[in-house]
Design an enzyme around this catalytic site. Structure first.
Site, PDB file in Angstrom:
ATOM      1  N   CYS A 128      74.836  15.286  28.594  1.00 23.82           N
ATOM      2  CA  CYS A 128      76.038  15.620  29.359  1.00 23.82           C
ATOM      3  C   CYS A 128      75.725  16.015  30.796  1.00 23.82           C
ATOM      4  O   CYS A 128      76.612  15.960  31.654  1.00 23.82           O
ATOM      5  CB  CYS A 128      76.813  16.733  28.671  1.00 23.82           C
ATOM      6  SG  CYS A 128      75.848  18.231  28.357  1.00 23.82           S
ATOM      7  N   GLU A 166      82.349  22.494  26.234  1.00 26.64           N
ATOM      8  CA  GLU A 166      81.204  21.979  26.988  1.00 26.64           C
ATOM      9  C   GLU A 166      81.377  20.477  27.075  1.00 26.64           C
ATOM     10  O   GLU A 166      81.107  19.759  26.112  1.00 26.64           O
ATOM     11  CB  GLU A 166      79.894  22.354  26.283  1.00 26.64           C
ATOM     12  CG  GLU A 166      79.657  23.843  26.156  1.00 26.64           C
ATOM     13  CD  GLU A 166      79.468  24.536  27.492  1.00 26.64           C
ATOM     14  OE1 GLU A 166      79.347  23.842  28.519  1.00 26.64           O
ATOM     15  OE2 GLU A 166      79.448  25.782  27.515  1.00 26.64           O
TER      16      GLU A 166
END
Length: 362
Positions: free
Chosen positions: A138, A104
């Site tokens: 993110c 991720e």
């Protein structure tokens, strides 16, 4: 046994969210919290040691050297959340033992403000998303594409929206600090580079007094910076947003596709044809329409990146599948019919017909 490496910006979530899927699929796990959030790492290590059998879940703490050794172990699966740069190193280390990975990562998540968008609602939601965790997420918006004729209106809307959420910066506990001095220096370096090149920078709140001791910062809107600017190339991960004016939507799509695949993409507007154009001609980890960040909150839907923004998906049933191994088991019948079918040597004229019969639609 699954290894899970968390990150500092969400040091609990990036460990426990994949852990839920890992345990749901019947595995054990070893967690490696980020050394950049050492107090959280200590709390997690103590909590698991007191309450959980270490043969089921254990926690390893330490610096980047420990993290590198952790990634080199022969796990059955390895999960990493963090930057693309470090993700490449994790994948290389895992490859030595052929360990499958779930990465991720991040990237410069683009936000498109369509001409059909409700400007007030859009700028409020963009400002809210960008300010969440001080921009240290993110899937935080990094690039905002705005119709050229609505640029000033959009800038005003963003500044007013942010200032309504955060009227002050100094000593305001609602403003999340940049994690440490190194990251603050990096972000301010991006901004100073644009400033020295004569670029336009808008700050909100306009009368802000920054808190040097706590690393709290106002939102910096970087308007159409020089194309060579680092802030256009690197993930910001902080309280700054690049605003890029555009004339045609296909120019925006081309610019997005010229970059690495982002973890998230956001579109604001009510033009169904334009929405479809954006969705069909871009590729990203996930998409939110008329808001930002929210697709990642859908825990029954898969979350993950593509290309430089990561690989693999979890959340809900997709997490069960990600951390499971689907194994086929065939049990032979007592009678072998292959000779009767004509598919064993010595072959006769029926062999070709038998082969043709095996070519089926499924």
């Amino acid at each position: 046994m699954v290894g899970i490496i968390g990150t500092w910006n969400a040091p609990v979530f990036t460990l426990l969210s994949p852990l839920a899927c890992v345990l749901g699929a019947g595995n054990r796990a070893i967690l490696k919290p980020s050394e950049i959030a050492p107090r959280t790492a200590e709390v997690l290590a103590n909590a698991f040691a007191e309450r959980i059998d270490p043969d089921i879940i254990d926690v390893v703490t330490g610096d980047a050297e420990v993290g590198a050794a952790f990634a080199a172990q022969a796990f059955d699966h390895l999960v990493f959340t963090g930057s693309t740069q470090v993700g490449r190193k994790i994948m290389a280390a895992a490859a030595e033992n052929l360990v499958p990975v779930t990465l991720e990562l991040g990237g410069k998540s683009p936000t498109i403000l369509g001409r059909s968008a409700d400007l007030d609602a859009a700028t409020h939601r963009i400002a809210l998303a960008k300010s969440t965790n001080g921009g240290q997420i993110c899937i935080s918006p990094d690039l905002l594409y705005v119709p050229r004729e609505r640029l000033e209106e959009a800038l005003t809307g963003l500044k007013q929206a942010f200032a309504s959420l955060y009227p002050s910066v100094a000593e305001n506990p609602d403003v999340v600090s940049v994690i440490n001095d190194a990251h603050l220096t990096r972000i301010e370096g991006y901004i100073d580079e644009v400033r020295q090149a004569g670029g336009r920078i808008e700050i909100t709140p306009e009368d802000t007094t920054e808190d040097e001791s706590s690393r709290r910062r106002a939102l910096h809107l970087i308007v159409d910076p020089p194309r060579s600017s680092r802030i256009l190339q690197e993930e910001i991960f902080g309280p700054a947003l690049v605003v890029l004016p555009y004339d045609r939507i296909d120019e925006v799509i081309a610019d997005i596709n010229h970059r690495s695949r982002p973890l998230a993409l956001y579109y604001f507007g009510e033009d169904a044809a334009e929405q479809r154009q954006v969705l069909e001609h871009t590729l990203s980890g996930g998409v939110t329409i008329n808001d930002a960040l929210m697709h990642a909150a859908m825990h029954e839907a898969p979350f993950g990146g593509v290309g430089a923004s990561g690989m693999g998906h979890y959340h809900g049933f997709d997490g069960f599948r990600e951390f499971s191994h689907m194994r086929t088991v065939f049990k032979a019948p007592s009678i072998d019919p292959r000779a009767e079918w004509g598919v064993l040597p010595p072959y006769d004229d029926g062999f070709l017909a038998a082969m043709k019969a095996q070519v089926v639609p499924d």
